[in-house]
Scaffold this active site. Sequence first.
Site, PDB file in Angstrom:
ATOM      1  N   ARG A  11      15.892  31.967  61.525  1.00 43.62           N
ATOM      2  CA  ARG A  11      15.230  33.155  60.987  1.00 43.62           C
ATOM      3  C   ARG A  11      13.811  33.169  61.526  1.00 43.62           C
ATOM      4  O   ARG A  11      13.350  32.226  62.145  1.00 43.62           O
ATOM      5  CB  ARG A  11      15.232  33.153  59.455  1.00 43.62           C
ATOM      6  CG  ARG A  11      14.459  31.983  58.833  1.00 43.62           C
ATOM      7  CD  ARG A  11      14.447  32.065  57.317  1.00 43.62           C
ATOM      8  NE  ARG A  11      13.652  30.987  56.731  1.00 43.62           N
ATOM      9  CZ  ARG A  11      13.413  30.841  55.434  1.00 43.62           C
ATOM     10  NH1 ARG A  11      13.923  31.708  54.573  1.00 43.62           N
ATOM     11  NH2 ARG A  11      12.679  29.852  54.972  1.00 43.62           N
ATOM     12  N   ASN A  13       9.937  38.613  54.363  1.00 46.17           N
ATOM     13  CA  ASN A  13      10.080  37.425  53.523  1.00 46.17           C
ATOM     14  C   ASN A  13       9.249  36.301  54.117  1.00 46.17           C
ATOM     15  O   ASN A  13       9.491  35.873  55.249  1.00 46.17           O
ATOM     16  CB  ASN A  13      11.540  36.982  53.437  1.00 46.17           C
ATOM     17  CG  ASN A  13      11.738  35.827  52.457  1.00 46.17           C
ATOM     18  OD1 ASN A  13      11.805  36.027  51.250  1.00 46.17           O
ATOM     19  ND2 ASN A  13      11.825  34.615  52.988  1.00 46.17           N
ATOM     20  N   GLU A  14       8.238  35.876  53.361  1.00 48.41           N
ATOM     21  CA  GLU A  14       7.423  34.713  53.729  1.00 48.41           C
ATOM     22  C   GLU A  14       6.832  34.834  55.133  1.00 48.41           C
ATOM     23  O   GLU A  14       7.159  34.063  56.042  1.00 48.41           O
ATOM     24  CB  GLU A  14       8.252  33.425  53.599  1.00 48.41           C
ATOM     25  CG  GLU A  14       8.728  33.165  52.188  1.00 48.41           C
ATOM     26  CD  GLU A  14       9.510  31.861  52.044  1.00 48.41           C
ATOM     27  OE1 GLU A  14       9.548  31.320  50.920  1.00 48.41           O
ATOM     28  OE2 GLU A  14      10.074  31.390  53.056  1.00 48.41           O
ATOM     29  N   GLU A  17      10.217  33.178  43.927  1.00 46.61           N
ATOM     30  CA  GLU A  17      11.218  32.114  43.986  1.00 46.61           C
ATOM     31  C   GLU A  17      10.681  30.923  43.200  1.00 46.61           C
ATOM     32  O   GLU A  17       9.760  30.245  43.644  1.00 46.61           O
ATOM     33  CB  GLU A  17      11.510  31.692  45.431  1.00 46.61           C
ATOM     34  CG  GLU A  17      12.072  32.805  46.303  1.00 46.61           C
ATOM     35  CD  GLU A  17      12.317  32.362  47.737  1.00 46.61           C
ATOM     36  OE1 GLU A  17      12.291  31.131  47.993  1.00 46.61           O
ATOM     37  OE2 GLU A  17      12.529  33.231  48.600  1.00 46.61           O
ATOM     38  N   TRP A  57      17.591  22.105  53.013  1.00 45.95           N
ATOM     39  CA  TRP A  57      18.473  22.597  54.049  1.00 45.95           C
ATOM     40  C   TRP A  57      19.410  21.465  54.455  1.00 45.95           C
ATOM     41  O   TRP A  57      19.283  20.329  53.987  1.00 45.95           O
ATOM     42  CB  TRP A  57      17.661  23.081  55.248  1.00 45.95           C
ATOM     43  CG  TRP A  57      16.880  24.338  54.989  1.00 45.95           C
ATOM     44  CD1 TRP A  57      16.598  24.899  53.783  1.00 45.95           C
ATOM     45  CD2 TRP A  57      16.280  25.174  55.974  1.00 45.95           C
ATOM     46  NE1 TRP A  57      15.848  26.033  53.948  1.00 45.95           N
ATOM     47  CE2 TRP A  57      15.643  26.223  55.291  1.00 45.95           C
ATOM     48  CE3 TRP A  57      16.204  25.132  57.364  1.00 45.95           C
ATOM     49  CZ2 TRP A  57      14.950  27.237  55.954  1.00 45.95           C
ATOM     50  CZ3 TRP A  57      15.523  26.139  58.028  1.00 45.95           C
ATOM     51  CH2 TRP A  57      14.903  27.177  57.329  1.00 45.95           C
ATOM     52  N   GLU A  88      21.280  26.630  53.996  1.00 51.00           N
ATOM     53  CA  GLU A  88      20.759  26.360  52.656  1.00 51.00           C
ATOM     54  C   GLU A  88      21.863  26.020  51.654  1.00 51.00           C
ATOM     55  O   GLU A  88      21.729  26.303  50.460  1.00 51.00           O
ATOM     56  CB  GLU A  88      19.931  27.545  52.166  1.00 51.00           C
ATOM     57  CG  GLU A  88      18.622  27.709  52.947  1.00 51.00           C
ATOM     58  CD  GLU A  88      17.709  28.776  52.359  1.00 51.00           C
ATOM     59  OE1 GLU A  88      18.177  29.570  51.523  1.00 51.00           O
ATOM     60  OE2 GLU A  88      16.531  28.817  52.748  1.00 51.00           O
TER      61      GLU A  88
END
Length: 652
Positions: free
Chosen positions: A80, A118-119, A283, A291, A333
Amino acid sequence: MRELGFSVVRVAEFAWSIFEPTEGVFQFGLFDRALELAHKHGLKVIIGTPTATPPAWLTHKYPEVLNVTQEGVTLHHGLRRHYNYSSQKYRELSAIITRRMAEHYKDHPAVIGWQIDNEFNCEINEFYAPADHDAFREWCITKYGTLDKLNEAWGTVFWSQTYSEWEQVCLPRPTPGKKQPNPHQALDEKRFISDNTISYAKVQTDILREVAPHQWLTTNGLFGHLDSHRMQDDLLDFFSYDSYPQFSTIYYDKNEENPLADRGWSQTLSAVRSISPNFCIMEQQAGPGGWVNRMDMPSPKPGQMRLWTYQSIAHGANMVVYFRWRTATFGNEIYWHGINDYHNKLNRRVHEAGRIGAELAQAGSRIASTRYTADIAMLRDYDNEWDGEYDVWHGPFSRQSGKAWFKALTRRHIPSDTVYVRTGTTIEDLKRYKVLIYPHPAIMRDETAALLEQYTREGGIIIFGCRTGYKDERGHCYMRPFPGAAAALTGISVEEFTMVKGTREAVSMKWSGGKEALTGADSFNDVLLPESDSVVVVAHYASDYYAGKPAVTKNKFGEGEAWYFGAVFNESSAGQIIERLGLVSPAADWLALPEQVELSIRQDASGPLHFLLNYSEQPALITLSEEKTDLLTGKKLSGTVDLEGYGVLVLS
């Protein structure tokens, strides 16, 4: 979810290939069904724009969107965050998916807001695709206007680095001696990455503000090379953070003395709070995490998930979303466990979540109107953080000193804030605090020094550590006696200085002006020379060739005082200053706590709420000389009280 007390869920942050399985073909059926079920059961929904995970069709057809390492290696599809922010094609495709999703869900009764991407800058926070070099060059043209000004700012006359054409200007590239770029160029690189990230996020927020103006916007962060404060100011309604307290167990320095472990996460939450006084935890750790090949965190013990939830709330969270509902059965994950295990049957974490839900159903409305309060703040700034990534003469010290101060304060049950010093910081921002600690601000603009002088002159107390004030915003050293911009405020100069490492033996300092003590003078030593009659020497070096020389000073400045500590702080030395300033817990007159319990305070017009968080597996004995009510149970408490292992009380 409703039975456990949940009211909000987040969806879709990685779902681009579901929404757009091939270019220009959109489908919403899966999430339409999910949102209808959420609405049926009274759940509100946060939708994530899925741009953190470009699908395979996109990266195959448009490889220019991919990120590239400094060495020129393309980072391909398969994980990602494999894109670069500078690609105009990626911005175009991101705008298309964002607009189509916004148009589809802008009037959905369950949707309350959007998480952008995201992040940002997680996984990787450096970008060297051809488009990034081009964008950096344009950023430099806008910032400096002329090559003469750029050359001056980067000091390129040194080592004959002077640029004669704009085409020669790029992001730092591989050099002899591994990663050793021009330090001033490297500082501007971080500023560029931050600006570029924010400008990419703005592509999405502009669309969402236009199409869905009644739905709020946030993003989840706190990652490197990003001015999250500016992103919040310019783009968001509030900031969000992903809280995993057990990261402290995998990023833990094995040589650290008296580690705080998961309690240290409170210091990180104070940095989040500096961006948004009340924020969202998008979160919250809900189980063992990791992971397939990294971050192998153990399962939270009974009560820890609840403890960490209230840790977030105590420090300013007004919304807590757990990650995740059910643990994924495939992908990287598969070991990042959520509230439910793979089988989705009842387990200990489910029951614990239900307890939290019932408590917040009773207490949440009282907590929501409050904000965290403290009289002491740690000062930080992006320039020093980014410059310090490369500059070992000050960068490694800030984290060490910040942690030392937080330990010394939290173990004395003294709440503290984090404040980022920025161009727009005002005297009113600082005057809320009685004491400011600015451990190692090597870069200090004269304007910042003037602001700190005003704060001190009007009665504030400012505390500096070694390596203060000797650089300007370009990272150039002032041609002034150290501590440069802070010299007038501190009333001292630095006679000489040295690293304390290698063959150097550890140095100590002897404290006076109170209870005499001997503490370590860690990592770096500034030998101080008082220049003003108002300076008082508080400690002297007790060893090495500068034994007997001033090590710690305080200077009366207007109604306040400025301290200068000539080394890197440790917990003991921070404690010495705390004692000499007479700082005590704001609840000291009615509450006695053991060291293992953290005190945090949130307050509104109705009064304070005192959060007591026990980070030990063992019960803690607390003593109340006044009767208080535990907001979570409604019980009245006084006298001696046993707080269970990993237990929480919220006293009003």
